[in-house]
Structures are given as C-alpha cells and as structure tokens.
Design an enzyme around this catalytic site. Structure first.
Site, short mmCIF file in Angstrom:
data_model
loop_
_atom_site.label_atom_id
_atom_site.label_comp_id
_atom_site.label_asym_id
_atom_site.label_seq_id
_atom_site.Cartn_x
_atom_site.Cartn_y
_atom_site.Cartn_z
N GLU A 186 0.88 -9.99 -17.97
CA GLU A 186 0.92 -9.48 -16.86
C GLU A 186 0.06 -8.30 -17.21
O GLU A 186 -1.54 -7.52 -16.50
CB GLU A 186 2.27 -8.67 -16.34
CG GLU A 186 3.08 -9.16 -15.19
CD GLU A 186 4.40 -8.69 -15.18
OE1 GLU A 186 4.52 -7.84 -13.32
OE2 GLU A 186 5.16 -7.91 -15.55
N GLU B 126 10.89 -13.96 -19.12
CA GLU B 126 11.07 -12.79 -18.72
C GLU B 126 9.84 -11.82 -20.14
O GLU B 126 9.06 -11.06 -19.68
CB GLU B 126 11.99 -11.90 -19.27
CG GLU B 126 11.71 -10.19 -19.27
CD GLU B 126 10.53 -9.67 -17.53
OE1 GLU B 126 10.58 -8.11 -17.54
OE2 GLU B 126 11.42 -10.48 -16.87
N TRP C 122 -3.88 -2.33 -1.64
CA TRP C 122 -3.65 -3.43 -2.35
C TRP C 122 -3.81 -4.24 -1.27
O TRP C 122 -2.95 -4.91 -0.69
CB TRP C 122 -2.13 -3.70 -3.30
CG TRP C 122 -2.30 -4.86 -3.78
CD1 TRP C 122 -2.46 -4.94 -5.13
CD2 TRP C 122 -1.19 -6.32 -2.98
NE1 TRP C 122 -2.00 -6.53 -5.65
CE2 TRP C 122 -1.75 -6.31 -4.29
CE3 TRP C 122 -1.24 -6.81 -1.97
CZ2 TRP C 122 -1.47 -8.22 -4.52
CZ3 TRP C 122 -1.37 -8.04 -2.04
CH2 TRP C 122 -1.06 -8.92 -3.61
N CYS D 170 1.25 -0.86 -0.18
CA CYS D 170 0.22 -0.13 -0.07
C CYS D 170 0.96 1.33 -0.14
O CYS D 170 1.98 1.07 -0.20
CB CYS D 170 -1.08 -0.08 1.59
SG CYS D 170 -1.47 -1.56 1.15
N LYS E 253 6.01 -10.39 -19.16
CA LYS E 253 5.20 -9.56 -19.82
C LYS E 253 4.24 -9.28 -20.15
O LYS E 253 2.96 -8.20 -20.15
CB LYS E 253 6.19 -8.80 -20.58
CG LYS E 253 7.50 -7.97 -19.82
CD LYS E 253 6.68 -7.03 -18.71
CE LYS E 253 8.25 -6.83 -17.38
NZ LYS E 253 8.09 -7.83 -16.87
N LYS F 194 3.03 -2.75 -7.30
CA LYS F 194 4.53 -2.57 -8.04
C LYS F 194 5.61 -2.82 -6.72
O LYS F 194 6.40 -4.40 -6.49
CB LYS F 194 5.19 -1.03 -8.22
CG LYS F 194 6.47 -0.40 -8.84
CD LYS F 194 6.73 -1.18 -9.83
CE LYS F 194 7.97 -0.77 -10.50
NZ LYS F 194 7.96 -1.76 -11.72
N ASN G 157 0.87 -0.44 5.88
CA ASN G 157 1.17 -1.24 5.02
C ASN G 157 2.27 -2.42 5.40
O ASN G 157 2.93 -1.65 6.67
CB ASN G 157 1.82 -0.72 4.10
CG ASN G 157 2.78 -0.81 3.63
OD1 ASN G 157 2.09 -2.18 2.59
ND2 ASN G 157 3.62 -0.95 1.98
N GLY G 158 1.86 -3.79 5.16
CA GLY G 158 2.16 -4.68 5.35
C GLY G 158 1.58 -5.91 6.04
O GLY G 158 -0.02 -5.68 5.57
N HIS H 249 8.51 -32.53 -24.79
CA HIS H 249 8.09 -32.98 -23.05
C HIS H 249 6.97 -33.07 -22.95
O HIS H 249 7.00 -32.72 -21.51
CB HIS H 249 9.73 -32.93 -22.49
CG HIS H 249 10.93 -33.71 -23.44
ND1 HIS H 249 10.60 -35.02 -22.79
CD2 HIS H 249 12.51 -33.22 -23.28
CE1 HIS H 249 12.64 -35.20 -23.71
NE2 HIS H 249 12.92 -33.86 -23.60
N ARG I 182 1.65 1.51 -6.09
CA ARG I 182 1.80 0.26 -5.14
C ARG I 182 0.42 -0.07 -4.47
O ARG I 182 0.58 -1.32 -4.02
CB ARG I 182 2.19 1.40 -3.76
CG ARG I 182 4.00 2.32 -4.35
CD ARG I 182 4.83 2.90 -3.35
NE ARG I 182 4.10 1.66 -1.99
CZ ARG I 182 5.38 1.38 -1.87
NH1 ARG I 182 7.00 1.82 -2.32
NH2 ARG I 182 5.80 0.56 -0.11
#
Length: 609
Positions: free
Chosen positions: A488, A481, A74, A2, A485, A604, A98-99, A504, A27
């Site tokens: 996301e 990566e 968040w 947050c 992307k 983020k 936050n946490g 496989h 965030r």
C-alpha cells in the site's frame, strides 16, 4: 470516497470549507474544488492534485461569500483533472457528490437529447443538470433536489447550491454518509465529523433517503416523500487534537504508536477480573449469542484480515464454524445460511459500501441476527446492526489502517471469549485467555520498542521490488496484513502465503533478491514453519524472521535477520506480531520517499462499490 463540506454563515465560508477539505483529504485526493455564492453569482475554483494546489489558486483570487460547497475527489467516473473536479455547475446550480449513480448513462443521453452540453465525464454533472432543469420548471431548490433523487439509481451524498436562493444549501444521502453540523447563526454539511469539528461539535446524522435544507438559522430534514422528519442532535466526542499529527512525521506513525492506548480503550469496562462483562454487545445480547451456532464474517481489506484471525480463534475456543468472506464477493453469490448463523460485519468507517450493502443483503438471507464491529458510533453499519461493539480507535487519518486493525482484533477477541464461555470452554482456560487479553496493550507497547531495529532493517528494502510474507495457522492472516501494508505505502509488490504452500508455486520466485518475511511465534506449527524456512535458505532467499524466543530459532534466519518479539501469549500474538510489520512498512515507505499517509490511487473510506 470523496469528501464533502458545505456551509451557510454570516462570514466568508471559503476558508472554513478549505480547512474542512484538509481534514477530509484522506478520503480522496485526486482533485479538489470550492464554489461560493457571491452576490447571487456562483464563483468556483478547482485544481487537480492535493488540496494545497486548489488553495493556492484560491489565495491568489479569494472567493467572498457566506454560502458555499467544497469537495475533495477520488476518481470514479472520469480521469483526475480540473474538468472532472467538483463542484460541477449547470446553469444556476452547483453540486458536490460522493458515490456512484448507476443510471447516469441513460439520464445523460436524455439530457443531451434536450440540448444540454456536458463539460465533464462525471455522473455528478448529470445531477446538476437535472436539478437545474427542475428549477427551470418552477421548482424551488429543495423541491428540485427531491425530484432529482427520486430519479436516481445508485449511491450518493450531495450538497447543492443555487444562484436563485443564495441563502441555503440542500443536501441528500443514500448509501453514502452525510451529516449536519449545527452552529450558532451558521450551519454546515459534511461527509465526516472530522470536517466540521473545527466549527461545531453538535451533529445530526442523516438517515437513508433523507434530504436536508440548511440556512444560517435553520435546519430541516425531509423524507423522500417531501414531508418533514425529526433527527436528533448529538454532541460529538471528537476533538481537534485527535486529528492533529503532533510530534510525529506522519499520521500513520502517530496511529501506530497510539495502539496501546486504543486497544486499552477498546477493552476498558468490557473485561474484568472475572471475564468479559455482560451485554457489551448490546442490551439482551446474551440470548442471541447463546443461540448462535455459526458465524459468517464479512469485511473488506484490513478488516477482512481481522475476520480471518477471528475464524481461527472462534473455531478453536468456541468450537463454532466460521466462514469469512470479502464483502464485494458475498453480495453476488447465493450463500447457504445454516440455522442459527450470526452475520458479523467489520468496518473501520462503518460506511464501507460493499460491507454495508452485504449487511443489508443479509437481512434477506435469514440470519439469526447481525453484529457490527466498527470504529464510528454514528455510522450506517452500526445504526443498522442488531448488536454492535465500538472499537474506540479514535480518528484514523492514514490511509493504511493500523490501529483500526488491532482494535478490531481486540473486539473480536472479546466476541471469541463471550462465545467460548457460552459454548463450553472450561473455566480455567477461559480465565487464562481473559488474563492474556488484558495484557495486550502492554505487549503492543513493548513491540513498539523494536522501532530502532526495524529502521535498520528497512534500509535493505529500498531497492527491492518484490517481497514474500509467510505465516502458519492464525499467523497467516498476519502475514497477509503485513504484505498489504508494504504494498500500500511503499509500492513494493508483496504477497503473503500460508507457509506450507511455499513449495506449491511461490518457491519459484525465491532468490537472493527476494526478501522473505516470516512470522514465527512459538506454537504447535513452529517446527513445520522451520522446515519451510529451510526451503527458502536452500534457494538463497533473504530471510527476515520475527520470532518470540522459541528453541532453535536463533540461527534460523541464517545470513538474514531474526528479530525477537515478546508475544505475550499465543492468543494475543496475532495483534502483537502485526506491530513490527506495520513499522517495517512505514519505515520502508519513508526511505523510498513515497506519500505515506496518502498513497497513490487509494482512499481511506471506500464508500463506492
């Protein structure tokens, strides 16, 4: 994850708090809220959704007052809705947090047994109720916060106001970032310097278990024992221009195009005509790197992919064994730490909870030392590491990381070269690799010129629901990566495989509706990759091949697409080939109409476990 902003000033603070929330919205953006003390009364506005939803309610009924706290959330405990949005109020106390509080269930039961009625599902409201109870027992706000945090297990950054003391805000931190913004006749708290740069560039970065009390004219930090402690004031180099979107449609697009400069800044004054400059990882770092006999790299998400690239580099050029691990897994198993092993933590924010906790756990496990590769100089990871290298990416607002990744690769390349030089790489090879690395900013700039072709290619993905990414050797992490992307920000299910693994299992998914993206620079594994791509063609798969002009690649995509990438050399190729994959994800997301900078369910800076 947050965002926190708080202020004590002679002017109305609500507009400042809301502006700070907008700067922190990356965030967390499930809900937001502001609480202001107005003539001894706490007034609050909260809303589900983006900050603009809450701001509209505020504008319809403004909150005057010179003391306030604000938050963008968040969700962790409780679904995203107004009732669970911060600030939370209990009696005379309002709090933002936050946490995650790990013992909140037992504390909540105790408070309920004492008659407290909860109005939310959050762990945060438990703290508000505890602080209010302590004030009711005769404590001042600061004393009540100190008493409360001594009861907590878990991670927190908090800012608290009380209607009994309308001229102050009390904050505290453990395992989550919180800093003080020092003004003239006004002072501030924030979870990130970006929230405060609009009002001051003078910052105090709080240490673990610090408690701080701010008024208009004073800032005082206390230890957990309640005794005053001194913390230095730093002048932030962050500018307001750095967090503006400018001419770009999205922050992510801006950050993709900032990569040549960001990588050049990361390399500046660290590598010269004769190689890597001394002590770039810290004064007297040479002895520790000379003693290094292996590395454990720990990171999360995109940073983990950077670590995987570094494993290929370090093992090839420095001939040292490297293990790369996801931080959230590392903490919960017993690792074998051979003598002389260096622990390397990679983090964009330097506050990633799992990475920070893993680095702290490494102290117990007997490593040679710790090295942090990070983008935020004042972050916890950097302050607690023995050695450090700043990536100089500048603020990265888009949730999907771009320039943080390429600057991390630049930093890891410097580490590779320094280790390789110290562990026997011959002088000619070392000089050639250094020269190649110095070409990286230009090579990334050339890759960005592919954008028109990428835009055309992106149109083919609009109706797709799945995609495969393939790479071999050091390009396998690049494929990982690229898939990350795409998933996301476009919400297309994308997976990456080492191309040799195609037969496989994943080959069963390939048909005419499945785009298969291949990263195919020239190198010793190219012929092997060609065979894998033929397997895709034989099943009717739609191939998109990124290649650098190797012989025999012109017709490899068949009826698909081949795009030429000038890699600049095999050493820097992973960073260069990442760029078109970033552009592909970005333009597919734009065409699909998703929220590019703030994709659903993500945030983020992941400061919760």
């Amino acid at each position: 994850m947050c965002g926190i902003v708080a202020a004590v000033a002679q002017r109305d603070v609500a507009p400042l708090l809301i502006a700070g929330l907008k700067a922190l919205e990356y965030r967390g953006y499930d809900s937001s809220g502001v609480a202001v003390l107005d003539r001894g009364t706490i007034r609050r506005v909260r809303a589900k959704g983006k900050v603009r939803e809450m701001e509209a309610l505020y504008l319809a009924d403004p909150l005057p007052g010179g003391t306030g706290i604000a938050h963008t959330r968040w969700a962790t405990h409780g679904v995203p809705n107004e009732a669970n949005a911060h600030p939370h109020i209990a009696g005379r106390v309002a709090i933002v947090h936050n946490g995650i509080i790990e013992n909140y269930v037992s504390l909540r039961a105790e408070l309920q047994a004492g008659g407290h009625v909860f109005t939310s599902e959050t762990d945060t409201e438990v703290m508000a109720a505890l602080i209010d109870r302590h004030i009711g027992q005769g404590m001042k706000l600061r004393e009540a916060v100190l008493a409360t945090v001594r009861e907590l297990e878990g991670a927190y950054a908090i800012a608290v106001i009380s209607s009994d003391e309308p001229d102050r805000v009390v904050g505290a931190r453990r395992g989550a970032p919180l800093l003080v913004g020092v003004g003239i006749g006004e002072n501030f708290l924030g979870s990130d310097a970006q929230a405060l740069i609009q009002v001051t560039n003078r910052m105090i970065y709080l240490d673990e278990d610090d408690v701080v009390e701010i008024t208009r004219d004073s800032v005082q930090v206390y230890g957990l024992d309640g005794m005053p402690v001194e913390r230095a004031v730093h002048e932030s180099e962050l500018s307001t221009d750095a967090v503006e979107r400018g001419e770009y449609r999205h922050y992510m697009q801006k950050e993709i195009f900032e990569q040549p400069r960001a990588v050049a800044d990361t390399l500046e004054a660290r590598i010269g005509p004769h190689g890597v400059l001394p002590n770039i990882f810290g004064i007297d770092s040479g002895a520790l790197l000379q003693a290094t006999r292996g590395l454990h790299i720990v990171a999360c998400g995109t940073s983990y992919h950077a670590g995987l690239v570094a494993k290929y580099w370090i093992e090839e050029y420095a001939r040292l064994p490297v293990a790369v691990e996801v931080a959230s897994e590392y903490r919960y198993r017993e690792t074998v730490v051979p003598e002389g092993t260096l622990f390397v933590a990679i983090s964009q924010s330097g506050e990633t909870a799992d990475t920070l906790a893993a680095m702290r756990e490494s102290r117990r496990r007997g490593y040679l030392g710790t090295l942090a590769i990070c983008n935020v100089p004042e972050s916890s990871v950097v302050r607690e590491a023995d050695l450090k290298l700043m990536t100089r990416a500048g603020p990265e607002i888009g949730v999907a990381s771009t320039k943080a990744f390429t600057t991390q690769l630049a930093g890891l390349a410097l580490l590779t070269l320094e280790l390789a030089r110290r562990h026997g790489l011959d002088d000619d090879r070392y000089a050639a690799l250094c020269a190649e690395l110095q070409r990286l900013p230009r090579a990334i700039g050339e890759a960005l010129q592919m954008e028109p072709a990428i835009i055309e290619l992106a149109a083919d993905f609009i109706q797709r629901q799945h995609a495969l990414f393939l790479g071999r050797g050091v390009q396998y992490p690049v494929a990982l990566e690229g898939a990350l992307k795409l998933k996301e920000i476009s919400y297309i299910h994308a997976e990456a495989y080492a191309a040799g693994e195609l037969k496989h299992g994943p080959l069963a998914l390939v048909d005419e509706n499945m785009p298969v993206v291949a990263v195919a620079p020239n190198g010793p594994l190219l012929d092997k990759l060609k065979s894998n791509l033929q397997e895709v063609r034989a099943r009717g798969g739609r191939l998109i091949v990124f290649a650098d002009g190797a012989a025999g690649m012109d017709d490899m995509a068949g009826s698909g697409t081949m795009l030429r990438v000038e890699s600049g050399g095999s050493f820097i190729a992973p960073a260069v080939f990442t760029v078109p994959l970033q552009l592909l994800a970005y333009h597919v997301a734009v065409l699909r109409g998703t929220d590019v900078d703030q994709p659903r369910n993500l945030a983020k800076s992941v400061t919760v476990e």
